[in-house]
Scaffold this motif. Structure first.
Motif, PDB file in Angstrom:
ATOM      1  N   ARG A  46       0.857  -1.186   0.000  1.00 53.61           N
ATOM      2  CA  ARG A  46       0.000   0.000   0.000  1.00 53.61           C
ATOM      3  C   ARG A  46       0.891   1.234   0.000  1.00 53.61           C
ATOM      4  N   LEU A  47       0.644   2.140  -0.931  1.00 53.07           N
ATOM      5  CA  LEU A  47       1.490   3.328  -1.051  1.00 53.07           C
ATOM      6  C   LEU A  47       0.639   4.536  -1.400  1.00 53.07           C
ATOM      7  N   PHE A  48       1.204   5.702  -1.150  1.00 51.23           N
ATOM      8  CA  PHE A  48       0.504   6.949  -1.434  1.00 51.23           C
ATOM      9  C   PHE A  48       0.809   7.424  -2.851  1.00 51.23           C
ATOM     10  N   ALA A  49      -0.098   8.224  -3.387  1.00 53.68           N
ATOM     11  CA  ALA A  49       0.078   8.742  -4.744  1.00 53.68           C
ATOM     12  C   ALA A  49       1.341   9.586  -4.861  1.00 53.68           C
ATOM     13  N   GLU A  50       1.821  10.103  -3.743  1.00 56.33           N
ATOM     14  CA  GLU A  50       3.042  10.904  -3.797  1.00 56.33           C
ATOM     15  C   GLU A  50       4.227  10.078  -4.286  1.00 56.33           C
ATOM     16  N   ASP A  51       4.224   8.758  -4.010  1.00 57.66           N
ATOM     17  CA  ASP A  51       5.297   7.905  -4.524  1.00 57.66           C
ATOM     18  C   ASP A  51       5.347   7.944  -6.049  1.00 57.66           C
ATOM     19  N   LEU A  52       4.193   7.951  -6.670  1.00 56.86           N
ATOM     20  CA  LEU A  52       4.152   8.009  -8.132  1.00 56.86           C
ATOM     21  C   LEU A  52       4.749   9.320  -8.623  1.00 56.86           C
ATOM     22  N   TYR A  53       4.454  10.389  -7.898  1.00 62.33           N
ATOM     23  CA  TYR A  53       4.971  11.709  -8.273  1.00 62.33           C
ATOM     24  C   TYR A  53       6.490  11.766  -8.103  1.00 62.33           C
ATOM     25  N   LEU A  54       6.994  11.127  -7.026  1.00 62.63           N
ATOM     26  CA  LEU A  54       8.428  11.177  -6.743  1.00 62.63           C
ATOM     27  C   LEU A  54       9.237  10.317  -7.704  1.00 62.63           C
ATOM     28  N   PHE A  55       8.712   9.126  -8.047  1.00 63.78           N
ATOM     29  CA  PHE A  55       9.531   8.144  -8.750  1.00 63.78           C
ATOM     30  C   PHE A  55       9.143   7.911 -10.204  1.00 63.78           C
ATOM     31  N   GLN A  56       8.010   8.419 -10.646  1.00 56.28           N
ATOM     32  CA  GLN A  56       7.581   8.194 -12.023  1.00 56.28           C
ATOM     33  C   GLN A  56       7.621   9.476 -12.865  1.00 56.28           C
ATOM     34  N   GLN A  57       8.318  10.482 -12.362  1.00 46.65           N
ATOM     35  CA  GLN A  57       8.533  11.730 -13.107  1.00 46.65           C
ATOM     36  C   GLN A  57       7.228  12.293 -13.682  1.00 46.65           C
ATOM     37  N   MET A  58       6.194  12.295 -12.849  1.00 48.40           N
ATOM     38  CA  MET A  58       4.927  12.867 -13.302  1.00 48.40           C
ATOM     39  C   MET A  58       5.024  14.395 -13.318  1.00 48.40           C
ATOM     40  N   GLU A  59       4.387  15.001 -14.285  1.00 51.53           N
ATOM     41  CA  GLU A  59       4.437  16.447 -14.460  1.00 51.53           C
ATOM     42  C   GLU A  59       3.131  17.082 -13.979  1.00 51.53           C
ATOM     43  N   ALA A  60       3.255  18.118 -13.159  1.00 47.98           N
ATOM     44  CA  ALA A  60       2.091  18.902 -12.742  1.00 47.98           C
ATOM     45  C   ALA A  60       1.914  20.082 -13.692  1.00 47.98           C
ATOM     46  N   ASP A  61       0.674  20.574 -13.780  1.00 48.30           N
ATOM     47  CA  ASP A  61       0.433  21.716 -14.662  1.00 48.30           C
ATOM     48  C   ASP A  61       0.765  23.018 -13.939  1.00 48.30           C
ATOM     49  N   GLU A  62       0.413  24.135 -14.575  1.00 46.39           N
ATOM     50  CA  GLU A  62       0.770  25.439 -13.998  1.00 46.39           C
ATOM     51  C   GLU A  62       0.038  25.724 -12.696  1.00 46.39           C
ATOM     52  N   PHE A  63      -1.002  24.938 -12.395  1.00 39.71           N
ATOM     53  CA  PHE A  63      -1.747  25.120 -11.145  1.00 39.71           C
ATOM     54  C   PHE A  63      -1.342  24.089 -10.085  1.00 39.71           C
ATOM     55  N   MET A  65      -1.399  20.939 -10.358  1.00 40.08           N
ATOM     56  CA  MET A  65      -2.316  19.802 -10.404  1.00 40.08           C
ATOM     57  C   MET A  65      -1.703  18.716 -11.287  1.00 40.08           C
ATOM     58  N   VAL A  66      -1.763  17.469 -10.811  1.00 44.05           N
ATOM     59  CA  VAL A  66      -1.286  16.343 -11.617  1.00 44.05           C
ATOM     60  C   VAL A  66      -2.473  15.827 -12.430  1.00 44.05           C
ATOM     61  N   PRO A  67      -2.404  15.889 -13.752  1.00 45.71           N
ATOM     62  CA  PRO A  67      -3.542  15.504 -14.591  1.00 45.71           C
ATOM     63  C   PRO A  67      -3.884  14.018 -14.450  1.00 45.71           C
ATOM     64  N   PRO A  68      -5.147  13.654 -14.707  1.00 44.44           N
ATOM     65  CA  PRO A  68      -5.562  12.246 -14.616  1.00 44.44           C
ATOM     66  C   PRO A  68      -4.728  11.318 -15.488  1.00 44.44           C
ATOM     67  N   ALA A  69      -4.386  11.748 -16.699  1.00 45.95           N
ATOM     68  CA  ALA A  69      -3.608  10.886 -17.591  1.00 45.95           C
ATOM     69  C   ALA A  69      -2.239  10.563 -16.987  1.00 45.95           C
ATOM     70  N   GLU A  70      -1.624  11.552 -16.353  1.00 48.13           N
ATOM     71  CA  GLU A  70      -0.328  11.327 -15.711  1.00 48.13           C
ATOM     72  C   GLU A  70      -0.462  10.357 -14.540  1.00 48.13           C
ATOM     73  N   LEU A  71      -1.535  10.490 -13.781  1.00 49.76           N
ATOM     74  CA  LEU A  71      -1.753   9.599 -12.636  1.00 49.76           C
ATOM     75  C   LEU A  71      -1.969   8.158 -13.102  1.00 49.76           C
ATOM     76  N   ARG A  72      -2.738   7.989 -14.172  1.00 53.27           N
ATOM     77  CA  ARG A  72      -2.970   6.635 -14.687  1.00 53.27           C
ATOM     78  C   ARG A  72      -1.675   6.031 -15.225  1.00 53.27           C
ATOM     79  N   ARG A  73      -0.871   6.854 -15.899  1.00 54.75           N
ATOM     80  CA  ARG A  73       0.414   6.362 -16.391  1.00 54.75           C
ATOM     81  C   ARG A  73       1.316   5.966 -15.226  1.00 54.75           C
ATOM     82  N   GLN A 111     -10.461  16.552 -12.447  1.00 58.87           N
ATOM     83  CA  GLN A 111      -9.520  17.663 -12.584  1.00 58.87           C
ATOM     84  C   GLN A 111      -8.098  17.288 -12.191  1.00 58.87           C
ATOM     85  N   GLY A 112      -7.897  16.030 -11.757  1.00 59.99           N
ATOM     86  CA  GLY A 112      -6.585  15.612 -11.291  1.00 59.99           C
ATOM     87  C   GLY A 112      -6.442  15.822  -9.790  1.00 59.99           C
TER      88      GLY A 112
END
Length: 454
Positions: A46-63, A65-73, A111-112
């Motif tokens: 069990r892990l938090f979504a922040e792990d995906l942000y830290l290790f999967q190089q997800m990109e946030a937008d200018e606000f 916000m991490v877009p849904p497509a990035e989260l699914r990837r 909205q992500g």
């Protein structure tokens, strides 16, 4: 590693209720529940979504916000990441190949998710590790980190063996393997077992493992004899590699050819930091042996066979000998002068002439003078130079395969006496003699050998 008498299901329910906290500094926090059966290990991470942000190089937008497509990837790409970063190894240190069998994703808003709210969303990954035979040992290691090791991580572990009430818990740090031993033969204790039953159970486990109950701890055995003092030390390779430099081509193993360099480093290290004084004189150690062991260590006194050894669960056994400057040993001061984050204390068992046994702890938290083990002989029991120390002896045995000898004799008689089919009869007799070789053997005292040390 702590051990609780609770079913794994309670731990899973408890972990699911842990509240999400937004960290001021990025840190990976995962929870792993492992159910170990005879044929496979089922793991839930069990892990938090922040792990995906830290290790999967997800990109946030200018606000931010991490877009849904990035989260699914990120959810999909993290499968390979977990299989690489969370390893399960067998007793020989070989990695067991696993696979992700299921993902239970978090709900993704249209909205992500805002970057500062990623810790409010959690996903669960199901992994399976198959076995060919029920494992006696499993070594778990997590290396969840980025390439630069900037983000720290910890994994809260709960491991349960099928058919028992025992659950092991621990918190794993990156690169710090933890080994668990399993018993598939003994009947499990009932939940309402008495205190005596539990004591007996623990005593049996200690006897089966030479008293070594933790495979990530350093063990020390000090033997004081009239002519010398021996210090036998068992150090996990995972600990030793954080202290001494080790060159190895295989990232998971130390080969036979690479072990001599490690031995040289160990000699230099212990000569400097494990000094001894006998009868008031400082004595340099002699290194009787520096061996590399796997988890199947059954007898520390026997020299280990040469083989490659796992960095995750291998161990180094060192025997230092301090010879008495004059006979006998009357006083001993044995010190340990260097500690590390991976080796903050050393538990020692002391066996002293003639029949004393005690324990001593070297610790970085002790005062310097308290990290010196001292011993003084009882003047009434001191042996003299001519004292004969009794040695237990035993008579060598001669093992005689009676049926095989009879078959061989019958074959010889057939070869000499028979006229027809003698070769075939002789061959048949010899085949029978070879077949019955393991059976009906008689053991007698060896007639040509005297008693030898037991």
């Amino acid at each position: 590693m702590s051990m609780l008498n609770r079913p794994l299901t309670l731990l899973i329910l408890a972990s699911a209720s842990v509240s999400s906290v937004v960290a001021e500094h990025p840190i990976s926090i995962t929870e792993a529940q492992i159910f170990v059966g005879r044929n496979s290990a089922q793991m839930r991470i069990r892990l938090f979504a922040e792990d995906l942000y830290l290790f999967q190089q997800m990109e946030a937008d200018e606000f931010d916000m991490v877009p849904p497509a990035e989260l699914r990837r990120g959810l999909q790409d993290h499968r390979k990441f977990l299989l690489e970063k969370v390893t399960l190894r067998d007793a020989s240190g070989e990695a067991i190949e696993g696979q992700v069998t299921e993902i239970q994703p978090f709900e993704i808003p249209e909205q992500g998710i805002a970057v500062d709210e990623l810790m409010k969303y959690a996903a669960t990954y199901a992994l399976e590790y198959p076995f060919r035979t029920p494992p006696e040992f499993l070594t778990l290691q997590q290396d969840i980190s980025d390439e630069s090791f900037i983000f720290p991580s910890e994994m809260k572990l709960a491991l349960h063996q099928a058919g028992t009430e025992m659950t092991y818990t621990d918190v794993l740090k990156p690169g710090a393997p933890q080994t668990v031993r399993f018993d598939w033969e003994s009947a499990p204790l009932a939940e309402d077992a008495s205190e005596e039953d539990w004591e007996k159970w623990f005593d049996e486990r200690r006897e089966a493992t030479l008293g070594i109950t933790s495979y990530s701890s350093v063990y020390s055995f000090i033997y004081i004899e009239p002519a010398e003092v021996r210090h036998e030390i068992l150090i996990p390779l995972a600990t030793l590699r954080t202290i001494l430099p080790m060159e190895h081509d295989d990232p998971a193993f130390i080969s036979i050819d690479e072990q001599d360099a490690v031995r040289d480093s160990v000699r230099t290290w212990l000569t400097k930091y494990a000094p001894a004084t006998l009868n008031g004189k400082e004595i340099k150690p002699e290194f009787s042996r520096i061996d590399f062991y796997g988890l199947d260590l059954k007898d520390f006194a026997r020299q280990a066979e040469e083989r490659k050894v796992s960095l995750a669960n291998g161990r180094v056994g060192v025997i230092l000998k301090y010879s008495a400057p004059e006979y006998p040993v009357k006083t001993v001061q044995l010190a340990w002068k260097k500690y590390y984050s991976s080796m903050s204390k050393i538990q020692s068992v002391v066996v002293a002439w003639p029949n004393e046994m005690s324990r001593f702890e070297f610790s970085r938290f002790n005062e310097e003078q308290d990290n010196v083990f001292t011993w003084e002989a009882d003047s009434d029991t001191l042996p003299t130079a001519g004292t004969t120390i009794p040695v237990a002896t035993e008579q060598p045995k001669l093992d005689i395969p009676v049926l095989s000898i009879a078959g061989a004799i019958a074959g010889a008689i057939a070869l000499v006496m028979l006229r027809a089919h003698r070769a075939r009869t002789c061959l048949a007799a010899l085949v029978i003699a070879a077949t019955v070789y393991p059976f009906f053997r008689v053991e007698l005292n060896h007639p040509f050998s005297g008693p030898v040390p037991a």
